[in-house]
Motif scaffolding. Structure first.
Motif, short mmCIF file in Angstrom:
data_model
loop_
_atom_site.label_atom_id
_atom_site.label_comp_id
_atom_site.label_asym_id
_atom_site.label_seq_id
_atom_site.Cartn_x
_atom_site.Cartn_y
_atom_site.Cartn_z
N GLY A 117 -17.02 -42.15 5.50
CA GLY A 117 -17.57 -40.62 5.45
C GLY A 117 -16.48 -39.39 5.06
O GLY A 117 -17.00 -38.05 5.74
N LYS A 118 -15.87 -39.66 4.71
CA LYS A 118 -14.71 -39.21 3.93
C LYS A 118 -15.12 -38.97 2.33
O LYS A 118 -14.71 -39.30 1.35
N VAL A 125 -22.70 -43.20 -11.94
CA VAL A 125 -23.72 -43.55 -11.02
C VAL A 125 -22.85 -43.53 -8.93
O VAL A 125 -23.86 -42.86 -8.15
N SER A 126 -22.40 -44.28 -9.04
CA SER A 126 -21.10 -44.58 -8.15
C SER A 126 -21.12 -42.91 -7.66
O SER A 126 -21.06 -42.83 -6.11
N GLU A 127 -20.51 -41.93 -8.21
CA GLU A 127 -19.88 -40.78 -7.49
C GLU A 127 -21.52 -39.99 -7.16
O GLU A 127 -21.64 -39.56 -6.52
N SER A 129 -12.37 -45.20 -3.58
CA SER A 129 -13.82 -44.25 -3.19
C SER A 129 -15.53 -44.82 -2.56
O SER A 129 -15.50 -44.03 -2.03
N ALA A 130 -15.31 -46.30 -2.32
CA ALA A 130 -16.41 -46.89 -1.97
C ALA A 130 -16.12 -46.56 -0.50
O ALA A 130 -16.89 -46.35 0.41
N LEU A 142 -15.02 -38.48 -3.09
CA LEU A 142 -15.40 -37.75 -4.70
C LEU A 142 -14.03 -37.53 -5.57
O LEU A 142 -14.25 -37.81 -6.88
N GLU A 143 -12.64 -37.28 -5.23
CA GLU A 143 -11.87 -36.91 -5.68
C GLU A 143 -11.39 -38.35 -6.42
O GLU A 143 -11.00 -38.87 -7.44
N ALA A 144 -11.60 -39.46 -5.37
CA ALA A 144 -11.05 -41.14 -6.16
C ALA A 144 -12.41 -41.34 -7.07
O ALA A 144 -11.37 -42.36 -7.78
#
Length: 315
Positions: free
Chosen positions: A20-21, A49-51, A13-14, A26-28
């Protein structure tokens, strides 16, 4: 559930967010949470928090705040989540809720290390200033200054920020001489804060009617400020314009106001580059309105004043 599997989704996700994807990121992030054990509330809170960073990047502000609220609900001891939530709510003009977030942090975590405690007190003081509760804010900054700071860089940075806050509180209370002293003390603690300090000294000198000296202070701030901190540069340009106008140098003042408008526009386009010293709050919009009004742009000025009023600031 496999914690390593969860971590792999978080890392993916990071990386996707950095590319920029955001939709894929968000899905990850959601897959990371789904792969976590329900009992691992600390990890799930961290995932929220990451999301939240991804959601902020996508301009989905309501979901950004909701993600941070989820994080704090799952793990009331998540320091970063409370700090981010308090900052986010302050940026939206929701001062009561922002104040409650900082109070919840203090009651749930009760940090004692000077840098961690100082950050909470400084941020809470900024909210109190936005709420016109200047004496309470000053009390918090004095409490922060009295912490047992070491001589190391991180500690001195927060000590310097506390002196900046003290200076701003004193400005609002009309104590311009002591405000200047506070801004000077901030530079002594942390020279990297000299740009904000000189901007504050300019404000104090304006309050004292020392317009030539104020002009020098704003010029010094503009020389030091990085090009990227647009809200701060806008504040200094506006101050310079006000000083020039007070000195009867109207043409130069209008040029300064035009530069302030450019800086304010960039600050709106790039809000993530705003510092804590000049966030895009009601005071920002009121100042922008004043500059636009001075330039004769009445409709745009009224729009800015309207945003300031929405955040509790009168034009």
């Amino acid at each position: 559930m496999d914690g390593n599997y969860t971590r792999a989704w978080e890392l993916k996700s990071a990386v996707l967010a950095q590319m920029g994807k955001n939709d894929e990121a968000l899905e990850a992030s959601k897959r990371a949470r789904m792969s976590s054990a329900p009992s691992d509330t600390e990890m799930i809170s961290h995932s929220w928090v990451s999301e939240s960073f991804i959601l902020r990047q996508m301009g989905r502000d309501d979901e950004f705040v909701a993600a941070l609220e989820n994080a704090t609900t799952l793990d009331p001891k998540n320091y970063d989540a409370w700090i981010l939530l308090g900052e986010a709510l302050r940026g939206r003009g929701e001062y009561d809720r922002s104040l409650a977030a900082y109070d919840s942090l203090l009651s749930n975590i009760a940090p004692t290390s000077p840098p961690f405690l100082a950050l909470v007190l400084i941020d809470k003081g900024s909210v109190l200033i936005d709420m016109d509760r200047y004496e309470e804010a000053r009390d918090l900054y004095q409490q922060t200054i009295d912490l047992d700071f070491s001589d190391e860089s991180p500690d001195q940075y927060y000590l310097g920020r506390a002196w900046i806050g003290e200076g701003v509180s004193l400005l609002r209370l009309g104590d311009y001489e002591d405000a200047q002293e506070a801004f000077n003390r901030s530079m002594e603690a942390e020279p990297l804060l000299a740009d904000d300090a000189w901007g504050g000294i300019g404000d104090a000198r304006m309050g004292l009617g020392s317009y030539e000296e104020a002009l020098q202070a704003y010029d010094t701030a503009l020389e030091i400020y990085p090009e990227s901190v647009n809200a701060e540069r806008g504040h200094a340009w506006k101050g310079k314009g006000d000083a020039l106008m007070a000195l009867g140098r109207e043409e130069e003042a209008l040029v300064a106001y035009q530069n302030a408008t450019i800086a304010y526009d960039l600050a709106i386009e790039r809000p993530d580059q705003a510092r804590q010293s000049y966030p895009l709050n009601g005071e920002f919009w009121r100042s922008r309105g004043a500059v636009l009004e001075a330039l004769g742009l009445e409709a745009q000025a009224e729009e800015a004043y309207g945003k300031a009023r929405e955040m509790g600031y009168e034009s």
